[in-house]
Write a protein that holds these residues in place. Structure first.
Motif, short mmCIF file in Angstrom:
data_model
loop_
_atom_site.label_atom_id
_atom_site.label_comp_id
_atom_site.label_asym_id
_atom_site.label_seq_id
_atom_site.Cartn_x
_atom_site.Cartn_y
_atom_site.Cartn_z
N PHE A 77 87.55 28.22 68.65
CA PHE A 77 86.56 29.26 67.59
C PHE A 77 86.25 30.48 68.42
N PRO A 78 87.21 31.45 67.75
CA PRO A 78 87.35 32.68 68.54
C PRO A 78 86.06 33.54 68.67
N ASN A 79 85.74 34.06 69.95
CA ASN A 79 84.36 34.71 69.95
C ASN A 79 82.88 34.07 69.46
N PRO A 136 78.34 29.86 62.95
CA PRO A 136 79.25 30.32 63.85
C PRO A 136 80.86 30.02 63.67
N THR A 137 80.75 28.77 63.51
CA THR A 137 82.28 28.30 63.21
C THR A 137 82.94 28.68 61.95
N CYS A 138 82.28 28.78 60.97
CA CYS A 138 82.87 29.62 59.71
C CYS A 138 82.92 30.99 59.78
N ARG A 139 82.17 31.70 60.51
CA ARG A 139 82.49 32.98 61.06
C ARG A 139 83.67 33.25 61.83
N ALA A 140 83.56 32.30 62.82
CA ALA A 140 85.02 32.36 64.10
C ALA A 140 86.07 32.19 63.24
N LYS A 141 86.03 31.25 62.44
CA LYS A 141 87.34 31.08 61.52
C LYS A 141 87.78 31.81 60.23
N ASP A 142 86.71 32.74 60.20
CA ASP A 142 87.15 33.41 59.03
C ASP A 142 87.01 32.76 57.74
N ILE A 143 86.26 31.80 57.39
CA ILE A 143 86.32 30.67 56.20
C ILE A 143 86.39 31.66 54.71
N VAL A 144 85.66 32.70 54.86
CA VAL A 144 85.59 33.48 53.57
C VAL A 144 86.96 33.95 53.08
N GLN A 162 90.51 28.39 49.11
CA GLN A 162 90.47 26.72 48.97
C GLN A 162 89.46 26.50 49.82
N SER A 163 89.03 26.65 51.14
CA SER A 163 88.30 26.28 51.79
C SER A 163 86.68 26.44 51.46
N VAL A 164 86.70 27.65 50.87
CA VAL A 164 85.22 28.41 50.22
C VAL A 164 85.27 27.36 48.99
N ASP A 165 85.85 27.13 48.34
CA ASP A 165 85.64 26.30 46.92
C ASP A 165 85.43 24.97 47.40
N GLU A 166 85.95 24.42 48.30
CA GLU A 166 85.64 22.94 48.71
C GLU A 166 84.36 22.70 49.33
N ARG A 210 88.75 21.97 56.66
CA ARG A 210 89.12 20.53 57.42
C ARG A 210 88.84 20.76 58.90
N CYS A 211 89.26 21.84 59.33
CA CYS A 211 88.79 21.87 60.82
C CYS A 211 87.54 21.67 61.12
N ILE A 212 86.56 22.51 60.32
CA ILE A 212 85.03 22.60 60.70
C ILE A 212 84.50 21.08 60.43
N TYR A 213 84.79 20.70 59.37
CA TYR A 213 84.39 19.32 58.94
C TYR A 213 84.93 18.27 59.84
N ASP A 214 86.10 18.13 60.43
CA ASP A 214 86.47 17.45 61.35
C ASP A 214 85.77 17.63 62.68
N LEU A 215 85.55 18.65 62.93
CA LEU A 215 84.59 19.07 64.37
C LEU A 215 83.26 18.41 64.08
N VAL A 216 82.64 18.71 62.96
CA VAL A 216 81.40 17.65 62.80
C VAL A 216 81.57 16.50 62.65
#
Length: 238
Positions: free
Chosen positions: A222-224, A57-65, A69-73, A123-129
């Motif tokens: 996290f939108p929607n 959900p958080t990856c999808r909401a923030k459109d990580i794909v 750089q985020s995908v690679d990390e 960074r945002c998702i990791y910090d949330l976790v």
């Protein structure tokens, strides 16, 4: 991550077997949950990149794909996880197709080095976790100095609806017993994984709503998102 798997534990080992419906029919077949073999490491990363980053959900909401750089990390972090030889994978008997998997690691109180990443979404998702895990106060609450953690639980679409996520979470317990870990604890961000964890006997260690998280940090919007809560859930190894 300084933890090492004990050398006397056979690798790869099968930790759990269960019965569930086949993908081709209503016939009940056997599935096994085992260590991810070394020759499947990159295939496992590809599985997570094909499904998890789109479904979580958080990856999808923030459109990580759409932030490379985020995908690679996140892929690089998973590559560190697989080196620990703790990642669990589920196979249907007679098939070598990945049905599901769980990216596992060991959290140790003695590990002082902070994980660093630069992609703004990751960074945002990791910090949330990280915030949720720290609020859960796992080490002190359970009186442990290390535990089995996770960051990424995924089931391939054609294997869903068979309870595979629950069975993978159950398989963590015999794994923990074998390698000497007294607890498993994870921040679950999706309602599906939270339900699976509850079915596997995990208890809620810390629960916070996404609505309240948005008040903690303006990045934690996290939108929607349809999951209501972030939950740290844990299970003692007995």
């Amino acid at each position: 991550m300084t933890w090492k798997r004990p050398e006397h534990i056979p690798y790869p080992s099968v930790w759990h077997t269960f019965q569930a419906k086949d993908t081709e029919s209503d016939q009940v077949v056997t599935y096994r949950v085992q260590d991810l073999p070394e020759e499947r490491f990159e295939e496992a990363i590809a599985h997570m990149m094909e499904y998890f980053v789109y479904d979580e959900p958080t990856c999808r909401a923030k459109d990580i794909v759409n932030e490379q750089q985020s995908v690679d990390e996140i892929a690089d972090l998973w590559r560190e996880f697989v080196k620990l030889r703790l990642v669990l994978v589920c196979f249907k008997e007679g098939s070598d197709e990945i049905a599901g998997m769980n990216m596992l690691y060991v959290s140790q109180q003695s590990d002082k080095e902070e994980y660093q990443c630069k992609g703004s979404v990751w960074r945002c998702i990791y910090d949330l976790v990280d915030y949720t895990i720290k609020k859960a106060n796992v080490y002190e609450r359970y009186g442990v100095d290390k535990y089995l953690g996770a960051m990424g639980l995924s089931v391939a679409p054609n294997y869903r609806g068979r309870g595979i996520a629950t069975e993978i979470l159950r398989a963590r317990i015999p794994l923990c017993k074998a390698v000497g870990l007294p607890l498993t604890s994870t921040c679950f961000t999706a309602i599906g994984s939270q339900v699976a964890a509850a079915k596997a006997g995990y208890e809620e260690t810390y629960v916070v709503s996404y609505e309240d998280m948005a008040k903690v940090d303006e990045r934690f919007v996290f939108p929607n998102i349809t999951t209501k809560y972030v939950k740290c859930m844990s299970k003692r190894v007995e």
